[in-house]
Design a protein around this motif. Structure first.
Motif, PDB file in Angstrom:
ATOM      1  N   THR A 555       0.837  -1.194   0.000  1.00 57.06           N
ATOM      2  CA  THR A 555       0.000   0.000   0.000  1.00 57.06           C
ATOM      3  C   THR A 555       0.875   1.249   0.000  1.00 57.06           C
ATOM      4  O   THR A 555       1.982   1.251   0.542  1.00 57.06           O
ATOM      5  CB  THR A 555      -0.936   0.053   1.222  1.00 57.06           C
ATOM      6  N   VAL A 556       0.376   2.279  -0.641  1.00 52.80           N
ATOM      7  CA  VAL A 556       1.063   3.572  -0.666  1.00 52.80           C
ATOM      8  C   VAL A 556       0.053   4.655  -0.298  1.00 52.80           C
ATOM      9  O   VAL A 556      -1.160   4.467  -0.400  1.00 52.80           O
ATOM     10  CB  VAL A 556       1.668   3.869  -2.052  1.00 52.80           C
ATOM     11  N   THR A 557       0.559   5.804   0.115  1.00 49.55           N
ATOM     12  CA  THR A 557      -0.325   6.908   0.478  1.00 49.55           C
ATOM     13  C   THR A 557       0.046   8.161  -0.318  1.00 49.55           C
ATOM     14  O   THR A 557       1.180   8.330  -0.765  1.00 49.55           O
ATOM     15  CB  THR A 557      -0.252   7.231   1.977  1.00 49.55           C
ATOM     16  N   PHE A 558      -0.939   9.024  -0.481  1.00 49.39           N
ATOM     17  CA  PHE A 558      -0.728  10.318  -1.132  1.00 49.39           C
ATOM     18  C   PHE A 558      -1.722  11.311  -0.544  1.00 49.39           C
ATOM     19  O   PHE A 558      -2.750  10.934   0.031  1.00 49.39           O
ATOM     20  CB  PHE A 558      -0.910  10.208  -2.648  1.00 49.39           C
ATOM     21  N   GLU A 559      -1.393  12.580  -0.679  1.00 49.38           N
ATOM     22  CA  GLU A 559      -2.274  13.634  -0.190  1.00 49.38           C
ATOM     23  C   GLU A 559      -3.022  14.283  -1.345  1.00 49.38           C
ATOM     24  O   GLU A 559      -2.502  14.415  -2.450  1.00 49.38           O
ATOM     25  CB  GLU A 559      -1.464  14.710   0.535  1.00 49.38           C
ATOM     26  N   THR A 560      -4.251  14.697  -1.065  1.00 56.64           N
ATOM     27  CA  THR A 560      -5.024  15.459  -2.029  1.00 56.64           C
ATOM     28  C   THR A 560      -6.000  16.344  -1.266  1.00 56.64           C
ATOM     29  O   THR A 560      -6.019  16.348  -0.028  1.00 56.64           O
ATOM     30  CB  THR A 560      -5.746  14.537  -3.029  1.00 56.64           C
ATOM     31  N   GLY A 561      -6.799  17.109  -1.982  1.00 58.24           N
ATOM     32  CA  GLY A 561      -7.727  18.018  -1.327  1.00 58.24           C
ATOM     33  C   GLY A 561      -8.886  17.284  -0.670  1.00 58.24           C
ATOM     34  O   GLY A 561      -9.327  16.231  -1.154  1.00 58.24           O
ATOM     35  N   PRO A 562      -9.419  17.818   0.425  1.00 52.81           N
ATOM     36  CA  PRO A 562     -10.539  17.164   1.116  1.00 52.81           C
ATOM     37  C   PRO A 562     -11.761  16.953   0.227  1.00 52.81           C
ATOM     38  O   PRO A 562     -12.512  15.998   0.432  1.00 52.81           O
ATOM     39  CB  PRO A 562     -10.846  18.143   2.260  1.00 52.81           C
ATOM     40  N   ALA A 563     -11.951  17.824  -0.769  1.00 55.63           N
ATOM     41  CA  ALA A 563     -13.117  17.684  -1.646  1.00 55.63           C
ATOM     42  C   ALA A 563     -13.019  16.476  -2.565  1.00 55.63           C
ATOM     43  O   ALA A 563     -13.985  16.146  -3.263  1.00 55.63           O
ATOM     44  CB  ALA A 563     -13.303  18.953  -2.471  1.00 55.63           C
ATOM     45  N   ALA A 564     -11.879  15.787  -2.554  1.00 57.11           N
ATOM     46  CA  ALA A 564     -11.715  14.605  -3.408  1.00 57.11           C
ATOM     47  C   ALA A 564     -12.678  13.493  -3.049  1.00 57.11           C
ATOM     48  O   ALA A 564     -13.019  12.650  -3.895  1.00 57.11           O
ATOM     49  CB  ALA A 564     -10.276  14.089  -3.311  1.00 57.11           C
ATOM     50  N   ALA A 565     -13.139  13.484  -1.794  1.00 57.34           N
ATOM     51  CA  ALA A 565     -13.965  12.368  -1.311  1.00 57.34           C
ATOM     52  C   ALA A 565     -15.209  12.143  -2.172  1.00 57.34           C
ATOM     53  O   ALA A 565     -15.619  11.005  -2.408  1.00 57.34           O
ATOM     54  CB  ALA A 565     -14.360  12.617   0.138  1.00 57.34           C
ATOM     55  N   LYS A 566     -15.766  13.228  -2.685  1.00 55.75           N
ATOM     56  CA  LYS A 566     -17.020  13.085  -3.444  1.00 55.75           C
ATOM     57  C   LYS A 566     -16.813  12.430  -4.811  1.00 55.75           C
ATOM     58  O   LYS A 566     -17.788  12.036  -5.467  1.00 55.75           O
ATOM     59  CB  LYS A 566     -17.684  14.446  -3.607  1.00 55.75           C
ATOM     60  N   PHE A 567     -15.535  12.307  -5.251  1.00 60.18           N
ATOM     61  CA  PHE A 567     -15.257  11.702  -6.553  1.00 60.18           C
ATOM     62  C   PHE A 567     -14.578  10.345  -6.442  1.00 60.18           C
ATOM     63  O   PHE A 567     -14.243   9.742  -7.457  1.00 60.18           O
ATOM     64  CB  PHE A 567     -14.362  12.636  -7.380  1.00 60.18           C
ATOM     65  N   LEU A 568     -14.391   9.860  -5.236  1.00 61.52           N
ATOM     66  CA  LEU A 568     -13.615   8.644  -5.028  1.00 61.52           C
ATOM     67  C   LEU A 568     -14.184   7.460  -5.812  1.00 61.52           C
ATOM     68  O   LEU A 568     -13.442   6.668  -6.394  1.00 61.52           O
ATOM     69  CB  LEU A 568     -13.557   8.318  -3.534  1.00 61.52           C
TER      70      LEU A 568
END
Length: 593
Positions: A555-568
């Motif tokens: 597994t790997v991790t990355f950061e993105t904007g909080p608004a990304a959740a609605k497009f997951l």
């Protein structure tokens, strides 16, 4: 952000200090919709004063140099802008023609330096004359980045060589102190010809007393430069000289405070402090202004500001799906997809009656708004529905022009190998390893449409930060297919991109002006507008043409904007799940490879 707020800090500092000068080190002309509106829509008559110059005149700038973005709209436009300034511009390494026998023999585009005669008030209130030399530099890479505007008209010389030649002359003409306006990042202390980031070396030139840097959109002094050779973050020293880098978008005001004393008939610097003073503070996702915007600066540019708003609100079409870039660095993405579709559509029409009409067309584009230094809200996010020019500008930030190169399949592979350098190498079986190398600019993460491929994260990057080969045997790009079959590495392709990349920007292997077969008169953004207008409604869903090679139990991790959740749920080709909060307002996500 912005100059109107930075103006309030300028007022504060002028009130604090009895003696001050105000300088800029470039990239004032291009970089937001107002700049594009004036250059590309309104235009400028000879007697016009550009709004940014009007604001700088109001603030009483003493001197500026050129950044690379001053050349983006061409030399004629640039000189119309400069002619409206009440202050001088200096640049010691760009010539009107061929380079001279040495830098001092160059026929320069601008004055290499100026010497300001000022009065220095001491602690007792007495005034003394002081002569301040200011010299400017711009990366010689402008010849690649804006070759369309500059080829055959100007040449660029190595910045460090120019500094070593001109600074002694400034001293000979009586300058008491010399300040370098270096539109260049820090780089390192290793010398090479025509470095893009050479501020450490320029600071080390004998006779330079202080240096104002920029170009790389960071702030110094500050933790971003901790443990970098040649920099003293606590004292604000660059190769032993006082220096600053003031962020970007007016995020900071760089302040160098010099203590000088009489040395015979002149002056010398005996101590200093440096500071990148912010105009706002961030608390998680919330950004709060620390200073008020100065009203007279806003008034000076208001007419062009309002005209810009009216222009960018002009409708051009509709989108049936959301356009977002929250996952653009980890999966095929609709905000990049639409750019590639428009570029392919455009170049197919441009080449249909040429000798290149039979060659297959590929398209390369990168995400411009992908968080990073811009923060957790710095992403494209356009809802389904009407599209205006401002939305197109959100998809394509820069006024690049369309260009196409002719390369073979092996060069397509190496193009993708270079782009894949944005990822850290991942050990199989690793748990929550950090995926993205934050020092790699997102605008160099090209996705090439027209082929399919996988990226093997277990391999090291083949190319280093400057495009040099660091792991010759590395091969991250797997299953590179064209038309459903392994790509023929000898077959020829047309790849449509922008003038920055086609001219060698980003140091992609074997990509440069010699490969260019088409230079468009149109900007990539205008092509995107025309593509949307013709279709009226677009549906640029990502087609998933690239993915990662599976790595079981990793597994790997990355950061993105909080608004990304609605497009997951919309992301294709990769398994992503939420993984909590990141730093500085970002959200953390996990990929199950």
């Amino acid at each position: 952000m912005g100059l109107a707020r930075a103006a309030s800090l300028i007022d504060t500092i002028r009130a604090e200090a009895g003696n001050s000068i105000l300088v800029d080190n470039g990239d004032f002309l291009q970089g937001n919709p107002l700049g594009d509106y004036v250059a590309l829509q309104k235009g400028m008559k000879d007697e016009d004063v550009h709004p940014i110059i009007a604001a700088m005149n109001l603030l009483g700038y003493d001197c500026s140099t050129l950044g690379n973005h001053e050349f983006n709209y061409g030399l004629d436009f640039m000189f119309k802008v400069l002619n409206g300034a009440d202050f001088p511009f200096v640049c010691a390494n760009v010539t009107k023609g061929a380079l001279g026998a040495d830098p001092t023999k160059d026929a320069l585009l601008l004055k290499p330096y100026v010497i300001l005669d000022r009065k220095l008030k001491d602690g007792a209130g007495e005034e003394h004359p002081i002569r301040i030399g200011l010299i400017g530099f711009v990366p010689p890479q402008i010849m690649n980045w804006d070759v369309k505007h500059l080829e055959g008209q100007v040449r660029a010389r190595d910045m460090v060589a120019a500094a070593r030649a001109w600074v002694p002359q400034i001293r000979e003409e009586g300058a008491d102190i010399v300040i370098a306006l270096s539109h260049s990042g820090m780089g390192d202390l290793k010398e090479a010809e025509n470095l893009e980031n050479a501020s450490l070396l320029i600071a080390g030139v004998e006779g330079v007393d202080a240096i104002v840097t920029g170009h790389s959109h960071l702030d110094f002094p500050g933790p971003k430069f901790a443990n970098m050779e040649g920099l003293d973050v606590k004292k604000g020293l660059i190769n032993g000289k006082p220096g600053v880098m003031a962020g970007f978008w007016g995020s900071h005001l760089g302040l160098i405070d010099l203590l000088v004393e009489r040395d015979g008939s002149g002056w010398r610097v005996i101590s200093s402090t440096s500071e990148a003073r912010p105009i706002s503070r961030r608390d998680g996702r919330r950004i709060t202004a620390i200073v008020e915007s100065r009203a007279d600066v806003e008034t000076t540019v208001r007419a062009d500001h309002e005209a810009t708003l009216a222009y960018v609100r002009t409708p051009v079409g509709e989108t049936s799906v959301p356009l977002y870039s929250y996952f653009a660095l980890v999966a095929d993405d609709p905000s990049v997809q639409i750019v590639n579709q428009a570029q392919s559509w455009y170049i197919a029409d441009m080449l249909r009656t040429t000798e290149y009409a039979s060659l297959p067309i590929l398209s390369a584009a990168a995400p411009f708004k992908a968080g990073g230094r811009g923060g957790p809200d710095y992403y494209t996010d356009v809802a389904p529905g009407p599209l205006a020019i401002k939305n197109v500008a959100d998809l394509y930030l820069y006024p690049n022009t369309v260009q196409a190169v002719r390369i073979n399949g092996a060069q397509v592979r190496e193009w993708l190998e270079r782009a894949a350098g944005i990822f850290h190498q991942i050990e199989p079986g690793a748990k929550d390893a950090v995926l993205i190398d934050k020092s790699f600019p997102s605008y160099n993460f090209d996705v090439i449409d027209g082929v399919t491929y996988q990226i093997d994260l277990s391999q090291p990057s083949k190319y280093g930060e400057e495009g040099e080969v660091v792991n010759a045997s590395a091969n991250r790009i797997k299953k590179l297919y064209f038309a459903g079959k392994p790509i023929d590495e000898k077959a020829e392709f047309i790849v449509v991109t922008n003038n920055y990349r086609a001219g060698g920007g980003g140091n992609f292997p074997e990509i440069g002006a010699g490969k260019v077969i088409f230079e468009a008169p149109d900007t990539n953004r205008d092509v995107l507008v025309r593509y949307i207008q013709e279709r009226k409604t677009i549906d640029p869903s990502a087609d998933g043409n690239w993915t990662f090679v599976p790595m079981p139990n990793t597994t790997v991790t990355f950061e993105t904007g909080p608004a990304a959740a609605k497009f997951l749920a919309d992301v294709r080709g990769v398994k992503i799940e939420e993984a909590g909060e990141g730093e500085n307002g970002f959200s953390m996500y996990r990929i199950l490879l």
